[in-house]
Design a protein around this motif. Structure first.
Motif, short mmCIF file in Angstrom:
data_model
loop_
_atom_site.label_atom_id
_atom_site.label_comp_id
_atom_site.label_asym_id
_atom_site.label_seq_id
_atom_site.Cartn_x
_atom_site.Cartn_y
_atom_site.Cartn_z
N SER A 1 -2.88 -25.67 -3.20
CA SER A 1 -2.89 -26.45 -1.95
C SER A 1 -1.84 -27.55 -2.01
O SER A 1 -1.37 -27.92 -3.08
CB SER A 1 -4.27 -27.06 -1.71
N THR A 2 -1.53 -28.08 -0.83
CA THR A 2 -0.63 -29.22 -0.76
C THR A 2 -1.22 -30.41 -1.50
O THR A 2 -0.51 -31.14 -2.18
CB THR A 2 -0.35 -29.60 0.70
N GLY A 3 -2.53 -30.58 -1.39
CA GLY A 3 -3.21 -31.69 -2.07
C GLY A 3 -3.08 -31.61 -3.58
O GLY A 3 -2.88 -32.62 -4.25
N GLU A 4 -3.21 -30.40 -4.12
CA GLU A 4 -3.07 -30.22 -5.57
C GLU A 4 -1.67 -30.59 -6.05
O GLU A 4 -1.50 -31.32 -7.01
CB GLU A 4 -3.39 -28.77 -5.94
N VAL A 5 -0.67 -30.11 -5.34
CA VAL A 5 0.72 -30.41 -5.70
C VAL A 5 0.99 -31.90 -5.50
O VAL A 5 1.60 -32.55 -6.35
CB VAL A 5 1.70 -29.55 -4.87
N GLY A 6 0.53 -32.46 -4.40
CA GLY A 6 0.74 -33.88 -4.11
C GLY A 6 0.08 -34.79 -5.13
O GLY A 6 0.65 -35.80 -5.54
#
Length: 87
Positions: free
Chosen positions: A50-55
Motif C-alpha cells: 500500500s501507499t501507507g506502507e511505502v510512506g
C-alpha cells in the motif's frame, strides 16, 4: 483476487561521510533496494502492499541517523490479475 504492489523510487540525502553507512542500513530494510550512491545522494526503490506502507518506511528513513532528507520521486501501482482466476 488481484495482487497489488506499490513500487516507488526515492532520493535519500545523507551526510557524504556517512553515505556508505546509510546505504548499508537501507539495503537491510525489507523490500528496499539501493540503486545509486554518490556524494551524499542515494537512489532507492521501495515496494509495498500500500501507499501507507511505502510512506511509513520512507518517513522512517527520513528519521535515520545520518540522513538529511528522504523524498519520494515516483510511485507506480502495479495490479496483477490472479493467473488462476477464470475470466
Amino acid at each position: 483476487m488481484d495482487d497489488v504492489r506499490h513500487i516507488s523510487s526515492a532520493v535519500v540525502i545523507a551526510f557524504p561521510h556517512r553515505c556508505a553507512e546509510v546505504a548499508a542500513r537501507l539495503e537491510a530494510l525489507p523490500d528496499t533496494e539501493v540503486h545509486y550512491v554518490q556524494d551524499g545522494k542515494i537512489v532507492i526503490v521501495l515496494e509495498g502492499a500500500s501507499t501507507g506502507e511505502v510512506g511509513s518506511r520512507l518517513a522512517a528513513i527520513g528519521l535515520m541517523d545520518g540522513v538529511l532528507a528522504a523524498n519520494l520521486v515516483f510511485e507506480q501501482i502495479d495490479i496483477q490479475d490472479d493467473p488462476g482466476a477464470v475470466p
